[in-house]
Design a protein around this motif. Structure first.
Motif, PDB file in Angstrom:
ATOM      1  N   LEU A 114      15.052  90.659   2.129  1.00 29.50           N
ATOM      2  CA  LEU A 114      13.799  91.874   2.155  1.00 29.50           C
ATOM      3  C   LEU A 114      12.567  91.109   2.502  1.00 29.50           C
ATOM      4  O   LEU A 114      11.767  91.547   3.356  1.00 29.50           O
ATOM      5  N   ARG A 115      12.637  89.811   2.221  1.00 30.10           N
ATOM      6  CA  ARG A 115      11.457  89.036   2.471  1.00 30.10           C
ATOM      7  C   ARG A 115      11.405  88.634   3.955  1.00 30.10           C
ATOM      8  O   ARG A 115      10.399  88.673   4.591  1.00 30.10           O
ATOM      9  N   ASN A 116      12.466  88.348   4.582  1.00 31.06           N
ATOM     10  CA  ASN A 116      12.501  88.122   5.899  1.00 31.06           C
ATOM     11  C   ASN A 116      12.107  89.373   6.796  1.00 31.06           C
ATOM     12  O   ASN A 116      11.394  89.278   7.679  1.00 31.06           O
ATOM     13  N   ILE A 117      12.637  90.279   6.403  1.00 31.38           N
ATOM     14  CA  ILE A 117      12.190  91.912   6.879  1.00 31.38           C
ATOM     15  C   ILE A 117      10.905  91.883   6.954  1.00 31.38           C
ATOM     16  O   ILE A 117       9.944  92.138   8.019  1.00 31.38           O
ATOM     17  N   LYS A 118      10.249  91.683   5.537  1.00 29.75           N
ATOM     18  CA  LYS A 118       8.812  91.967   5.478  1.00 29.75           C
ATOM     19  C   LYS A 118       7.896  90.770   6.231  1.00 29.75           C
ATOM     20  O   LYS A 118       6.939  91.216   6.924  1.00 29.75           O
ATOM     21  N   SER A 119       8.507  89.659   6.512  1.00 27.04           N
ATOM     22  CA  SER A 119       7.767  88.571   7.093  1.00 27.04           C
ATOM     23  C   SER A 119       7.519  89.109   8.549  1.00 27.04           C
ATOM     24  O   SER A 119       6.554  89.248   9.391  1.00 27.04           O
ATOM     25  N   GLY A 120       8.822  89.567   9.239  1.00 27.49           N
ATOM     26  CA  GLY A 120       8.553  90.279  10.517  1.00 27.49           C
ATOM     27  C   GLY A 120       7.570  91.387  10.745  1.00 27.49           C
ATOM     28  O   GLY A 120       6.799  91.500  11.481  1.00 27.49           O
ATOM     29  N   TRP A 121       7.702  92.237   9.753  1.00 31.70           N
ATOM     30  CA  TRP A 121       6.936  93.350   9.717  1.00 31.70           C
ATOM     31  C   TRP A 121       5.486  93.201   9.476  1.00 31.70           C
ATOM     32  O   TRP A 121       4.677  93.642  10.286  1.00 31.70           O
ATOM     33  N   ASP A 122       5.196  92.108   8.801  1.00 30.21           N
ATOM     34  CA  ASP A 122       3.795  91.880   8.446  1.00 30.21           C
ATOM     35  C   ASP A 122       3.142  91.400   9.815  1.00 30.21           C
ATOM     36  O   ASP A 122       2.003  91.273  10.120  1.00 30.21           O
ATOM     37  N   GLU A 123       4.055  90.776  10.487  1.00 31.96           N
ATOM     38  CA  GLU A 123       3.423  90.065  11.936  1.00 31.96           C
ATOM     39  C   GLU A 123       3.267  90.993  12.941  1.00 31.96           C
ATOM     40  O   GLU A 123       2.426  90.788  13.995  1.00 31.96           O
ATOM     41  N   ILE A 124       3.605  92.454  12.683  1.00 32.84           N
ATOM     42  CA  ILE A 124       3.252  93.263  13.599  1.00 32.84           C
ATOM     43  C   ILE A 124       2.042  93.776  13.464  1.00 32.84           C
ATOM     44  O   ILE A 124       1.720  94.580  12.510  1.00 32.84           O
ATOM     45  N   ALA A 125       1.146  93.975  14.357  1.00 32.23           N
ATOM     46  CA  ALA A 125      -0.304  94.435  14.048  1.00 32.23           C
ATOM     47  C   ALA A 125      -0.015  96.096  14.140  1.00 32.23           C
ATOM     48  O   ALA A 125       0.465  96.417  14.908  1.00 32.23           O
ATOM     49  N   PRO A 126      -0.775  96.525  13.077  1.00 34.32           N
ATOM     50  CA  PRO A 126      -0.790  98.038  13.046  1.00 34.32           C
ATOM     51  C   PRO A 126      -1.309  98.638  14.249  1.00 34.32           C
ATOM     52  O   PRO A 126      -2.467  98.282  14.826  1.00 34.32           O
TER      53      PRO A 126
END
Length: 128
Positions: A114-126
């Motif tokens: 989940l941390r890996n998925i979140k790390s990728g998601w956090d990189e996506i600019a809203p």
């Protein structure tokens, strides 16, 4: 009302207020943060021998992963959405096993995923 109960009530109201004003991107981040928090709390409960609390917290983590899975658009999301769907299914299975077997390594595995998925998601600019 004791101080801990008051603090929990404040945190609940604060989280609800954040959710009302949050973008869809931020809501997913909040779900992921909540899942990671519940898994860490479950690990602590497991280490302290608090079996009922561990089960409750893992149940909440499973519900959060389920919410993330339900939020996927499998028709429009293509291969990425399908892969995340499979990964969320795997994570749910591992959380169930962690609960049944009292296995902190399985909790750690899912938290890492989940941390890996979140790390990728956090990189996506809203996108506004």
């Amino acid at each position: 009302m004791n101080a801990m109960a008051a603090l929990r009530q404040y945190q609940t109201v604060n989280t609800q207020a954040q959710a009302v004003d949050a973008s869809p991107h931020r809501l997913i981040q909040m779900l992921m943060e909540g899942g990671l928090t519940r898994m860490a709390q479950a690990r602590g409960a497991l280490e302290r021998g608090q079996v009922a609390l561990k089960g409750e917290l893992i149940g909440k983590a499973i519900a959060i992963v389920g919410g993330l899975r339900e939020g996927l658009n499998l028709e429009a999301g293509g291969e990425l959405a399908l892969n995340l769907d499979r990964l969320y299914d795997y994570m749910t299975t591992r959380l169930l096993e962690a609960n049944r077997e009292n296995d902190p390594a399985k909790l750690d595995e899912v938290a890492g995923l989940l941390r890996n998925i979140k790390s990728g998601w956090d990189e996506i600019a809203p996108q506004v």
